[in-house]
Each structure stands twice: as C-alpha cells, then as structure tokens.
Enzyme design. Structure first.
Site, mmCIF file in Angstrom:
data_model
loop_
_atom_site.group_PDB
_atom_site.id
_atom_site.type_symbol
_atom_site.label_atom_id
_atom_site.label_comp_id
_atom_site.label_asym_id
_atom_site.label_seq_id
_atom_site.Cartn_x
_atom_site.Cartn_y
_atom_site.Cartn_z
ATOM 1 N N GLY A 1 0.850 -1.198 0.000
ATOM 2 C CA GLY A 1 0.000 0.000 0.000
ATOM 3 C C GLY A 1 0.875 1.234 0.000
ATOM 4 C CB CYS B 1 5.307 -4.023 0.602
ATOM 5 S SG CYS B 1 6.045 -2.398 0.496
ATOM 6 C CE1 TYR B 2 0.108 0.900 5.341
ATOM 7 C CE2 TYR B 2 -1.278 -1.069 5.340
ATOM 8 C CZ TYR B 2 -1.027 0.228 5.766
ATOM 9 O OH TYR B 2 -1.898 0.833 6.631
ATOM 10 C CG HIS C 1 6.527 -5.457 -3.994
ATOM 11 N ND1 HIS C 1 5.181 -5.346 -3.731
ATOM 12 C CD2 HIS C 1 7.099 -4.353 -3.481
ATOM 13 C CE1 HIS C 1 4.939 -4.209 -3.111
ATOM 14 N NE2 HIS C 1 6.088 -3.587 -2.931
ATOM 15 C CD GLU D 1 3.722 -8.213 -5.323
ATOM 16 O OE1 GLU D 1 4.433 -8.956 -4.622
ATOM 17 O OE2 GLU D 1 3.366 -7.084 -4.956
ATOM 18 C CG ASP E 1 -14.713 -8.279 -21.092
ATOM 19 O OD1 ASP E 1 -13.813 -9.073 -21.396
ATOM 20 O OD2 ASP E 1 -14.498 -7.196 -20.522
ATOM 21 C CE LYS F 1 -10.468 -7.112 -21.944
ATOM 22 N NZ LYS F 1 -11.779 -6.447 -21.786
#
Ligand code: XMP
Length: 514
Positions: free
Chosen positions: A59, A86-87, A173, A175, A231, A370
């Site tokens: 964050g 992290c946060y 991080h 990710e 979509d 997506k």
C-alpha cells in the site's frame, strides 16, 4: 468440491491485482477484498470458498499516517496462514507487537536479500536473492517467537516468520518479475504452508459456465447487451449455449462505432449462432448529441440513450433475466474506488444499471481476469481477431471527436481510423502497438491540395504500448509507416489537410483524447 482459495486484503497497493493473477496462474483461486472487511464477512465467504490462507497486499501509505488503511485485528485469530507483503509486512509486524520506523534510507528498486532461514516461504531459495523493494518505512523489532528470515543492506528485518502461527512477512515484492525467485515464494506459501490444491483453471470450465447459467435461468428467458468486445461476446456465447433462442443479445448501433464494425458484429454473432437483434439508433444518438461539446456531458448522454434503447428491447422480449459481461477487475474497481479520484467517467455499454424489474442479474464472467476471459473465449472457438481485439471505449468515436459530434465528423473519423488500422495491421499481431486509433482534433489548419490553398481538418494518430491501460507510452512507430498513414489520410479524405502524431505518455495524458 469447493475451490481452494487465497484471500488478498487490498491496502491500495498498485500490485494487488498482480498478486491475484500470479496465484491464479499457479492454479489457485484468489479473491481480492477491501481492507475493511470484517471477520464476519470473511466467515461468510468461507461458506462458498475454501479459504486456505490470507495475503496482505502492499500500500502507498505509512502505517502511522492518520488515514492509512487498517484491517480488523480479529482476522489474525482465524488461525489461517497469513503472508504480509510490503505494507502488509509492516502492518502485520505492528499487530504482532513489533515496531516499524521510518527507514534511514528508503529502498526503491533492485536490492539483495540475504536469506537466513529457509524453512517457510523462503524454502529452496539461494543464500542471496535478487529482490525488488519499494518502501520508506521498515520493521525494526519483532516480538518473541518471531524470527528474522532475511535481511537486505538497508533493512535488517526484510522477512520474518512466526512458524508456529504460520504468519510470514516480506518487505520486498515477490509478485513482480524483478524479484527473481518471487514465484517460488508465493508457491511455497500456497502449497507448502496453506496446502492448497490446484483447483482453478479458468478455461477448462467452459461447459461448467454453461451449465451453471442454465441452472440459474431455469426455463426463463434472458437479454443482454452485446458491444462486440471480448467480454460481452464471451458472456453472450455462454448464455447462448445455455439458452439458445431464449437469449436475446442486443447490439445498439449508435452510429459511433468504427467503420464496418456493426456488420462485423452481426457476422460474428451469426457464426457463433448467437440470437442477435440490432437496434439502429444512430439518428437518436446524433440528435441527442447535437451541440454538446463537454466530454463528460457527452458520456452521460450516450450512457442514458444507450440504456433507453436497451430497455425498450427488454420490454419487447419480456426477458426475466439480465446477463452482463462484467469481469473481475470491473467488479473490484467499482467496489474499491472510494479513495480514487475520477479522471473521467468510464462507461461500458454492458453497464446497465441493476434494474429491479428483472428477476435476476447474472454475470457469468464475474470472477475472471481479462486474460482468463481471452483463454476461455479461445477455447470456445471465438475468432482470434475478436479475442485480441483492442480496447474500444463505450461511448465510441464520440470521445475521439473533440467538441460537438455530428454525423459528418463521425464519417471523416471512421475513414481516417480505418486507414490507421489497416496500415498498422500489416504489422504481425504480436508486434503491433497495444492500442491505435485516429482522433478528429477539432482544429482547422491550412494546407495545399492540388495547386490551391485548402483549409481543413487535422487528424491526430494515437498509438500506445500498455499492459492494463493504467499507464501507457506512445508507440515508437517507424516513420515510414506514419508517412504512409498521413499520405493516405490526406489523399483519401478530401477535408483533411494535416495529420499529427501524438507523442505523449500516460500520465500526464490519458490514452483517449477526451
Ligand atoms: P484513458 O483514456 O482513461 O483510457 O487513458 C484507458 C483505456 O480505457 C478505454 N476507455 C474506455 N473504455 N468505456 C470503456 O469501456 C469508456 O468510457 C472508456 N474511456 C476510455 C481506452 O480506450 C483505453 O484503452
């Protein structure tokens, strides 16, 4: 069998969705929830999801700022494994009784972590790992029972664990791709710590989506808006396979679609055997937009007229159910947007307001990202050109015509846009810009056509590289291609005397001009 799932608590970090996607790519369902979710809400989610662990996202704020997001401490008492990133790592340390302080030296970018304990999420890692950090605060002390598992040059407690309670924190991080063994850390958390089973694979489930929708609608009938985007087309195909003629897909032709697009949409619906009704509403849209030049006003009018046209159809068909092409990020963004500022109202033609006249509203793709929708679409035989179709705004060409919108202007823009597309589509699909189009700038300029002075329109070409449209860079298209585009536009469209190329990134610009 309920799917094993990881709950991601969103503290506003820009990589929150990335965590969600990485987890799904590893075969485990992930659900992003707002930071103020209550214990009771989690318990109620547990009835339908096999929640095996919780991740606290990063964050932008310091945990000590007055307005920083905090989660309920009771969540720690659920007994589920927790990973703070992290946060999340700092907040978790603070809740456990540790201390967080402004770092002597903030770390942004690449760093090296020295791994000291490899039993938990850092299992199988090297002694030194390349990691990606972005923090101004650091954890400086931990309570008893919590071990430091990694340090970095500027951060003594770069990772920690309370093995007994299965609580873990990492300052970096895992990710993002810049953390070399980031996926290994997430995978350790999912499979070694949370014991998740790989029960999530979006595209395998095409027939499951169809039978689920069949059950939900029973013997009733349904209606949906089809815009020609991936979509709504995928949702329409699922609904059509489930309901056949009991589904009416409605395409509202606003007159503001790209050249030949309405015909293409009809063709695709025919090919996919979707029962499509086209409502010809161009006259209505152009007259409602007469003399309106404010961009937000234009968007509002188009949204309103669209809903009117759609509702008239819904009345005719007497459908009991409304089906929509809402996907996961749409759902999360509208739910979490309370702190973000409105840059422009995005409207999707599928975004019909929840109307109580319908017995039910069904969003078959509501849990998919997506790229997962694209995989599902591919597996269902939707043509590649549709699967990889570039984004197109709900209000269509109206937001690419600066100032007031007329039928004549729309015709000029359609021709110019078709030239931009045809020239750029000569480039192989994988090498093309992410999005490209023409804009009718609203400026007039002097030129020479033949031997005489010509005073006419200025067309701008916009082409960008982006991943998720949150940021974008203008595309470095070869000059030869730009020259061909400008030559063709000024030759083939008599009223255009000048073509310019937009060389601004997002931010500070947006991708669309309005
Ligand atoms: P901006 O212009 O905000 O656009 O940088 C980001 C992406 O969103 C598309 N866009 C829209 N899509 N309804 C949509 O469905 C809208 O009102 C809308 N406005 C912009 C735009 O094409 C770009 O890909």
């Amino acid at each position: 069998m309920e799917a094993d799932a990881i709950l991601i608590i969103d503290f506003g970090g820009q990589y929150c969705h990335l965590i969600g996607r990485r987890i799904r790519e590893m075969g485990v369902y992930s659900e992003i929830v707002p930071y103020d979710i209550s214990l009771r809400e989690i318990q109620s989610l547990q009835k339908t999801l096999g929640i095996k662990g919780i991740i606290l996202s990063g964050g932008p704020l310091s945990i000590y700022s007055d307005d920083s997001p905090k989660m309920s401490r009771e969540i720690l008492e659920l007994g589920l494994p927790i990973l703070g990133i992290c946060y999340g790592h700092q907040l978790l340390a603070n809740y456990l009784g540790g201390r967080v302080k402004k770092a002597g030296k903030p770390e942004y970018g690449n760093s090296t972590a020295n791994i000291s304990i490899k039993t938990g999420i850092l299992y199988g890692l090297n002694n030194r790992e390349k990691v990606w950090m972005s923090h101004g605060d650091s954890v400086v002390s931990l309570p008893k029972g919590t071990d430091i598992t990694a340090s970095s040059p500027n951060c003594k407690i770069a990772a920690y664990e309370d093995g007994k309670r299965r609580i873990f924190g990492v300052q970096w991080h895992p990710e993002v791709v810049h953390t070399e063994n980031g996926l290994k850390i997430l995978s350790n958390f999912l499979f070694r710590i949370c014991k998740c089973r790989k029960t999530w694979k979006a595209e395998r489930n095409a027939s499951e989506y169809v039978s689920k929708l069949k059950n939900e609608v029973g013997s009733g009938s349904a209606i949906m808006a089809m815009s020609g985007g991936i979509d709504s087309t995928t949702a329409a195909l699922i609904a059509s396979k489930a309901l056949g003629k009991r589904l009416t897909a409605v395409f509202v032709n606003t007159g503001l679609m790209r050249k030949d697009e309405p015909e293409k949409i009809s063709k695709i619906a025919k090919k996919l055997k979707i029962n499509l009704v086209t409502v010809e509403a161009a006259d209505l849209f152009f007259s409602s937009l007469d003399n309106v030049s404010d961009p937000e006003e234009k968007r509002k009018i188009i949204g309103r007229e669209f809903i009117r046209a759609f509702e008239a159809q819904a009345k005719k068909t007497k459908a009991e159910f409304l089906i929509q092409g809402t996907i996961y990020p749409d759902r999360i963004e509208s739910g979490h947007s309370k702190n973000s500022s409105v840059i422009k109202t995005h409207h999707n033609v599928g975004g019909i307001p929840a109307d109580s006249k319908f017995k039910g509203i069904i969003d078959p793709l509501k849990d998919l990202y997506k790229d997962e929708v694209r995989n599902l679409a591919k597996s269902m035989g939707i043509p590649a050109e549709m699967v990889h179709r570039q984004p197109f705004p709900g209000p269509g060409l109206a937001v690419r015509i600066m100032g007031n919108v007329t039928r004549e202007k729309a015709e000029i823009l359609k021709e110019a846009d078709a030239i931009v597309c045809s020239e750029l589509e000569k480039i192989p699909m994988t090498k093309r810009p992410w999005q490209y189009f023409a804009v009718l700038t609203g400026s007039k300029s002097t030129g020479v056509k033949g031997d005489s002075r010509a005073y006419g329109n200025v067309i701008a070409v916009r082409a960008v590289e982006s991943k998720e449209a949150m940021t974008a860079n203008f595309s470095k298209i070869p000059f030869e291609i730009l020259e061909r585009i400008s030559g063709r536009i000024t030759e083939e469209i008599p009223s255009v005397v000048r073509v310019v190329y937009d060389i601004t990134n997002k931010p500070p610009s947006t991708i669309e001009w309005e």
